[in-house]
Design a protein around this motif. Structure first.
Motif, PDB file in Angstrom:
ATOM      1  N   ASP A  52     -23.305 -24.139  45.486  1.00 42.67           N
ATOM      2  CA  ASP A  52     -23.841 -23.540  44.270  1.00 42.67           C
ATOM      3  C   ASP A  52     -25.341 -23.803  44.226  1.00 42.67           C
ATOM      4  N   ILE A  53     -26.120 -22.768  43.933  1.00 47.43           N
ATOM      5  CA  ILE A  53     -27.565 -22.917  43.781  1.00 47.43           C
ATOM      6  C   ILE A  53     -27.864 -22.933  42.286  1.00 47.43           C
ATOM      7  N   VAL A  54     -28.534 -23.984  41.828  1.00 46.60           N
ATOM      8  CA  VAL A  54     -28.747 -24.187  40.394  1.00 46.60           C
ATOM      9  C   VAL A  54     -30.206 -24.516  40.121  1.00 46.60           C
ATOM     10  N   ALA A  55     -30.575 -24.433  38.841  1.00 47.25           N
ATOM     11  CA  ALA A  55     -31.912 -24.841  38.394  1.00 47.25           C
ATOM     12  C   ALA A  55     -31.815 -26.222  37.767  1.00 47.25           C
ATOM     13  N   LEU A  56     -32.783 -27.077  38.075  1.00 47.25           N
ATOM     14  CA  LEU A  56     -32.791 -28.458  37.583  1.00 47.25           C
ATOM     15  C   LEU A  56     -34.071 -28.732  36.796  1.00 47.25           C
ATOM     16  N   HIS A  57     -34.014 -29.772  35.972  1.00 45.44           N
ATOM     17  CA  HIS A  57     -35.229 -30.242  35.302  1.00 45.44           C
ATOM     18  C   HIS A  57     -36.217 -30.773  36.341  1.00 45.44           C
ATOM     19  N   GLY A  58     -37.493 -30.478  36.134  1.00 46.10           N
ATOM     20  CA  GLY A  58     -38.496 -30.871  37.112  1.00 46.10           C
ATOM     21  C   GLY A  58     -38.745 -32.354  37.183  1.00 46.10           C
ATOM     22  N   ASP A  59     -38.418 -33.116  36.126  1.00 43.41           N
ATOM     23  CA  ASP A  59     -38.655 -34.563  36.146  1.00 43.41           C
ATOM     24  C   ASP A  59     -37.442 -35.344  36.649  1.00 43.41           C
ATOM     25  N   ASP A  71     -22.898 -37.085  38.861  1.00 47.55           N
ATOM     26  CA  ASP A  71     -22.890 -36.865  37.410  1.00 47.55           C
ATOM     27  C   ASP A  71     -24.307 -36.678  36.889  1.00 47.55           C
ATOM     28  N   GLU A  72     -25.239 -37.468  37.395  1.00 46.04           N
ATOM     29  CA  GLU A  72     -26.636 -37.314  36.973  1.00 46.04           C
ATOM     30  C   GLU A  72     -27.180 -35.951  37.401  1.00 46.04           C
ATOM     31  N   PHE A  73     -26.833 -35.546  38.600  1.00 44.05           N
ATOM     32  CA  PHE A  73     -27.270 -34.232  39.075  1.00 44.05           C
ATOM     33  C   PHE A  73     -26.741 -33.134  38.153  1.00 44.05           C
ATOM     34  N   ASN A 123     -28.412 -32.725  34.744  1.00 45.77           N
ATOM     35  CA  ASN A 123     -29.789 -32.245  34.739  1.00 45.77           C
ATOM     36  C   ASN A 123     -29.905 -30.778  35.134  1.00 45.77           C
ATOM     37  N   ILE A 124     -28.791 -30.099  35.232  1.00 44.79           N
ATOM     38  CA  ILE A 124     -28.822 -28.657  35.480  1.00 44.79           C
ATOM     39  C   ILE A 124     -29.309 -27.939  34.217  1.00 44.79           C
ATOM     40  N   VAL A 125     -30.245 -27.043  34.366  1.00 49.08           N
ATOM     41  CA  VAL A 125     -30.817 -26.316  33.233  1.00 49.08           C
ATOM     42  C   VAL A 125     -30.080 -24.991  33.069  1.00 49.08           C
ATOM     43  N   LYS A 126     -29.595 -24.748  31.866  1.00 50.76           N
ATOM     44  CA  LYS A 126     -28.940 -23.488  31.540  1.00 50.76           C
ATOM     45  C   LYS A 126     -29.941 -22.553  30.872  1.00 50.76           C
ATOM     46  N   GLU A 127     -29.604 -21.279  30.873  1.00 52.86           N
ATOM     47  CA  GLU A 127     -30.490 -20.297  30.260  1.00 52.86           C
ATOM     48  C   GLU A 127     -30.559 -20.484  28.753  1.00 52.86           C
ATOM     49  N   ARG A 128     -31.636 -20.001  28.158  1.00 48.70           N
ATOM     50  CA  ARG A 128     -31.764 -20.035  26.707  1.00 48.70           C
ATOM     51  C   ARG A 128     -30.812 -19.026  26.065  1.00 48.70           C
ATOM     52  N   ASP A 129     -30.514 -19.268  24.802  1.00 48.95           N
ATOM     53  CA  ASP A 129     -29.597 -18.376  24.090  1.00 48.95           C
ATOM     54  C   ASP A 129     -30.115 -16.944  24.121  1.00 48.95           C
ATOM     55  N   GLY A 130     -29.236 -16.032  24.464  1.00 47.18           N
ATOM     56  CA  GLY A 130     -29.599 -14.629  24.489  1.00 47.18           C
ATOM     57  C   GLY A 130     -30.321 -14.194  25.745  1.00 47.18           C
TER      58      GLY A 130
END
Length: 450
Positions: free
Chosen positions: A135-142, A152-154, A157-164
């Motif tokens: 799975d390719i995901v987006a993570l927090h930069g820090d 679990d930490e990984f 820290n996965i970033v989900k899209e904003r509402d809408g």
């Protein structure tokens, strides 16, 4: 008297019966104690019930998993136990090309598709005989704060899209490792990174749930932290490397429609190629055009960026009555012939005379003959000899000598050997000043010969 005694006995009997009745009733403390004990047992039973259920369920699942651990059914896959030391790890082969804009394809520093490789603890490539889904995901930069992290930490820290909004990462967000390599074809961010705490994203890769029945544990991979800008900023982005035909404001420290851009445009320096040509022919003039607002530091940055330009294989021929020069696209001399004598990159020419010839070629650039076959140009010395040797005459030699005399490099007496004239002129050149000839069209380091 007898009647009075009778009444007294009756009263005494009633009092005794009443005392016995009071003594036979339970005390208030015993009643409260019994009530509390009963409620405690009920509460304890209620609290204990889910614990017992969980223990029983875990024991049943353990028994089932132990029974079918070695099952060959591909539909039944086991997840690796938590807190297990990874056997292998994923790694992005190269860093990302920056800057990155929303809606734009993400590539590596060589402008190729992103690749993820499987390696061991020593970063040696590993090849497994079965595929692994990722799975390719987006993570927090820090993230992470250190060199190690748990699964679990990984995941946290996965970033989900904003509402809408659309999914944050679009494209090939599910890939497969085969023969130790997974390639991400098309992937892009749909939103910028300005709204999260770190203002940056990372791209991460993890083994998909049930994505491998290898019986091994694989640590996740992630890229460097990156800023993702809105696609509207792409209109103003700098190109790395720049192209010859790029507008000059694509260079670092030269903003679009800014003061430097306007100064350069008013002097007909509109492209990166124009900028580089003048930087070779007369760098001081270029500095004067930019003015004192461009500091030495800014100048170095802009010039370094410009010199990253890919020159290609076009060459230009400048001809005169006694010479022919071959120049690259930014006015650097590749080869020259004066009075029938061929001067390659290993030989020195009279620098002042050559400088004048290069300046003349610069001023009539649009009239120069353009060639694209570099190899043929650099090896056609015999052909050039034939073109110019036949047309030479004693009168031309006199004109050549006069030209050298006017530049102060020979005495008034005639010198019949023009090769000696050039060599003599070079010998009298002050130390530390020379002309640089390059044997081929350089792409990274352009040296100003003057």
């Amino acid at each position: 008297m007898a009647g009075k005694r009778l009444f007294q006995d009756l009263d005494s009997d009633q009092e005794n019966k009443s005392d016995k009745r009071i003594k036979s009733l339970p005390s208030l403390s015993s009643v409260l104690g019994a009530f509390i004990t009963e409620n405690t047992m009920k509460n304890f039973s209620s609290a204990l019930e889910p614990v017992l259920r969980k223990v029983v369920r875990q024991e049943v699942e353990y028994g089932i998993s132990k029974r079918f651990r070695f099952s060959r059914s591909s539909s039944f896959r086991l997840e690796a136990p938590e807190n297990t030391t990874p056997t292998f790890k994923l790694m992005f082969r190269k860093n990302l090309m920056k800057p990155i804009f929303t809606g734009s394809k993400i590539s590596d520093v060589d402008n190729n598709q992103l690749e993820i490789i499987l390696v061991d603890d020593s970063n040696n490539p590993v090849t497994l005989d079965r595929p692994i889904k990722l799975d390719i995901v987006a993570l927090h930069g820090d993230f992470p704060s250190g060199d190690k992290w748990s699964s679990d930490e990984f995941d946290s820290n996965i970033v989900k899209e904003r509402d809408g909004k659309r999914p944050l990462l679009a494209g090939d967000v599910s890939v497969t490792v085969r023969n130790g390599v997974a390639t991400i074809g098309e992937i892009e961010f749909t939103d910028n990174s300005s709204w999260i705490r770190s203002r940056r994203f990372r791209i991460g890769a993890r083994v998909a749930k049930g994505g491998s029945d290898q019986g091994v544990t694989v640590c996740e991979a992630m890229t460097e932290a990156i800023v993702v800008r809105d696609h509207r900023g792409e209109l103003y982005k700098k190109h790395h490397p720049p192209m010859l035909e790029d507008e000059v404001w694509r260079l670092e420290k030269i903003g679009k429609d800014g003061a430097f851009h306007k100064k350069l445009s008013s002097n007909q320096i509109k492209t990166v190629q124009d900028f580089l040509k003048l930087s070779v022919v007369d760098p001081e003039e270029l500095r004067q055009i930019l003015g004192p607002g461009m500091s030495d530091k800014m100048w170095e940055v802009a010039l370094k960026h410009a010199r990253e330009c890919i020159l290609g294989n076009k060459l230009y021929i400048s001809k005169g009555p006694n010479y022919i020069m071959i120049l690259n696209p930014i006015c650097e001399v590749m080869k020259a012939m004066i009075d029938g004598h061929d001067f390659s990159s290993q030989e020195a020419l009279n620098q002042r005379y050559v400088k004048d010839l290069v300046r003349e070629a610069y001023l009539k650039w649009d009239l120069l003959e353009e060639r694209t076959n570099e190899a043929a140009l650099l090896t056609q010395g015999d052909e050039l000899d034939q073109q110019y040797a036949a047309g030479q005459s004693h009168y031309q030699n006199m004109e050549i000598n006069r030209s050298y005399q006017q530049n102060g490099y020979v005495q008034e007496s005639l010198v019949t050997n023009n090769l000696a004239i050039v060599n003599e002129g070079y010998i009298t050149t002050p130390p530390g000043i020379g002309i640089c000839f390059t044997g081929s069209s350089s792409q990274n380091n352009h040296i100003n010969p003057f």
